[in-house]
Design a protein around this motif. Structure first.
Motif, PDB file in Angstrom:
ATOM      1  N   LYS A   1     -30.242  26.093   8.563  1.00 20.51           N
ATOM      2  CA  LYS A   1     -31.642  25.807   8.290  1.00 20.51           C
ATOM      3  C   LYS A   1     -31.750  25.063   6.965  1.00 20.51           C
ATOM      4  O   LYS A   1     -31.218  25.509   5.942  1.00 20.51           O
ATOM      5  CB  LYS A   1     -32.458  27.105   8.231  1.00 20.51           C
TER       6      LYS A   1
ATOM      7  N   GLU B   1     -28.772  22.694  14.013  1.00 20.91           N
ATOM      8  CA  GLU B   1     -30.006  23.279  13.492  1.00 20.91           C
ATOM      9  C   GLU B   1     -30.098  24.772  13.766  1.00 20.91           C
ATOM     10  O   GLU B   1     -30.788  25.497  13.037  1.00 20.91           O
ATOM     11  CB  GLU B   1     -31.220  22.570  14.095  1.00 20.91           C
ATOM     12  N   LYS B   2     -29.424  25.253  14.798  1.00 17.45           N
ATOM     13  CA  LYS B   2     -29.499  26.669  15.137  1.00 17.45           C
ATOM     14  C   LYS B   2     -28.862  27.539  14.058  1.00 17.45           C
ATOM     15  O   LYS B   2     -29.318  28.653  13.799  1.00 17.45           O
ATOM     16  CB  LYS B   2     -28.813  26.920  16.474  1.00 17.45           C
TER      17      LYS B   2
END
Length: 574
Positions: free
Chosen positions: A306, A302-303
């Protein structure tokens, strides 16, 4: 332009109101569901100290049973009022005589607590007409409770029987025939704990004739109606099926299941499916290592990646899944991920207890076969509310449209798709277990476990079919190769035969020529030497003699004429 902007703002406000309306309706549905669930409970006051003493004396489950409070709700109430509960290790240490420490009751201004006691004065509506059993109060004994007793108490609370042939009916053809002709099928169905539809299906599968329509009415009025005799059968005479009122495995009419397993293994799997509801993981449970790794991968992914949380996830991603994307990331919201992990954790631990294995991609190894399943979260479709950037693009388009014919209208979607918290799990393509307004998917874990085993058998059958086809193709290739080898060998032998025959013909010609020369009168010594030399050359050519010449060596009779052709050596003095 100001009028157009006002119109756009007005449209956005209307869409926002529609979106809010949808969210409010969903909240009302969830609230109504909670009201339905809580309707069968009445809040009753108990002493906080008394509950604490009971829990540490007789265990959490027995105390909940004593006061007629559902086990899970009892635990939640104890946590709410800060009442410490003994752990499993506490009772295990106590049972073997080890020294244990009792967690003291924290001080609190609250002296009385409210517990949701089941209201027996109200009728309880149960899905699919399953009969609700009245719970009897449990007598408190001054001893700890064994695991078997705790399980039996839960079985009694949830109306599940795990010790009656594992909830399995055995239908004997002759017995069932007598039963359906002695009393109506509806009564026979109640005796077996299934629906009358299931009895009709069993009769059809076993070729059992059923009473015609109006048979029992005629019997009641004193008419004599002949009974259709049971025809002979060379097929199976017994079938097995689950009791729909005694098990959580199947809430629909029963069907024979797991017939491909041995009796012992079948009983183990069905027992596990019946007991899986007692072993549900929650957020306090230590997750399976594979799920821990999946959680860490999602957080890391997720970092850097997106996702558009408002875009539809229904499109086909078979060829567009990014490499390295962890399972569950795309199909489950962050809010629902802990619940899904607990759901899968329960399945993983149950399968492993039956001898299966778990893979890093969240698939399972069941009976030596890789079985996959998919968990997704449903979406709600709402009107898309334009962002500021999209409004600026539209405004820019309106200006350009007045100046240029080639102005291109920006592509802005009309709908947003948001996760709604309802989970669906698919084992077989096109068949989903999902949350409904009256039931959660957790109640279907027994069915899901059975489907996973059923799918493993289908995968095994398909694998064996592929292996058999591959074995057959390999056998055909082997036979073709053997035939080709034999043919090539036969060709080589035939060519060698022809070459040897040609050498033999040359030897015969030489000998015939020698006879002609020998018949001349007055042969000189030179002629006699030549005749002797020629005989040696005839023997050298003859494959039946195979003379080894001192200068020419041994002739290779089976080779072709070109390779055996006599050639002078070429050399140069420089």
């Amino acid at each position: 332009m100001e009028v157009k902007q006002s119109q756009i703002i007005y449209e956005n406000e209307i869409k926002q109101i529609q979106t809010t309306k949808i969210l409010i309706e969903e909240s009302l549905i969830n609230l109504r569901r909670e009201v339905i669930i809580l309707a069968k409970y009445k809040m009753t006051a108990f002493s906080r100290q008394e509950i604490y003493d009971e829990v540490w004396l007789n265990s959490t489950s027995r105390t909940a049973k004593k006061y007629d409070v559902p086990y899970q709700k009892f635990k939640e109430s104890c946590e709410k009022y800060n009442i410490p509960l003994p752990s499993n290790s506490y009772w295990a240490s106590l049972s073997v005589g080890k020294k244990v420490e009792k967690t003291p009751l924290p001080e609190s201004e609250i002296t009385e607590i409210l517990l949701p006691v089941t209201d027996r004065s109200k009728p309880v509506t149960v899905q699919k007409k399953a009969q609700q059993k009245t719970l009897k109060p449990l007598k408190v004994e001054q001893t700890t409770v064994s695991t078997e007793k705790q399980k039996s108490m839960l079985e009694e609370e949830y109306g599940i029987k795990t010790n009656t042939e594992n909830g399995i009916n055995t239908y004997d053809r002759n017995t069932l025939y007598k039963e359906i002709w002695n009393e109506p099928i509806t009564k026979v169905a109640k005796k077996y704990g299934v629906s009358d539809v299931m009895i009709h299906k069993i009769c059809k599968s076993l070729n059992i004739p059923k009473p015609p329509v109006g048979y029992w009415r005629k019997i009641e009025t004193g008419h004599h109606v002949p009974q259709i005799p049971l025809p002979p059968s060379n097929d199976v005479t017994t079938k097995t099926g689950l009791r729909s009122t005694d098990t959580v495995i199947d809430g629909s009419p029963n069907k024979a299941i797991l017939d491909f397993l041995s009796d012992d293994e079948k009983q183990k799997v069905i027992s596990a499916a019946q007991e899986i509801i007692f072993n549900l993981s929650d957020e306090s449970t230590i997750l399976h290592p594979v799920l821990k790794a999946n959680k860490a991968k999602i957080n890391s992914w997720e970092k850097d990646h997106k996702r558009d949380i408002s875009a539809s996830r229904k499109r086909d991603r078979y060829y567009s899944i990014p490499k390295g994307e962890p399972p569950l990331y795309y199909d489950i919201s962050d809010e629902s991920l802990p619940r899904v992990h607990c759901l899968i954790d329960t399945l993983f631990k149950c399968v492993e207890s039956l001898g299966g294995k778990t893979n890093d991609d969240l698939s399972l190894e069941i009976r030596g076969e890789t079985v996959t399943f998919r968990v997704i979260e449903s979406e709600s479709k709402i009107v898309h509310v334009k962002t500021k950037e999209e409004l600026r693009e539209l405004e820019k388009y309106e200006k350009e449209k007045q100046k240029y014919k080639w102005a291109s209208k920006p592509q802005i979607r009309s709908w947003d798709y948001i996760f709604n918290g309802k989970i669906k799990l698919c084992v077989f393509e096109g068949k989903y277990y999902k949350d409904t307004n009256t039931s959660l998917i957790e109640n279907q874990l027994g069915n899901i476990l059975i489907d996973l085993y059923e799918k493993s058998e289908i995968i095994k059958a398909e694998r064996k079919k592929r292996e058999e086809e591959e074995r057959r193709r390999e056998e055909e290739r082997r036979k073709e190769e053997e035939l080709r080898r034999m043919r090539d060998n036969e060709i080589d032998k035939t060519i060698a035969l022809v070459n040897e025959a040609e050498d033999f013909a040359v030897a015969c010609k030489i000998r015939k020529y020698i006879e002609a020369v020998s018949s001349k009168p007055n042969l000189t010594d030179e002629d006699k030497k030549w005749i002797e030399w020629a005989k040696n050359k005839a023997d050298w050519y003859d494959p039946t003699v195979k003379l080894n010449d001192d200068l020419l060596g041994e002739r290779e009779h089976s080779k072709d004429e070109e390779s055996k052709k006599l050639k002078k050596s070429r050399y140069s003095w420089w």
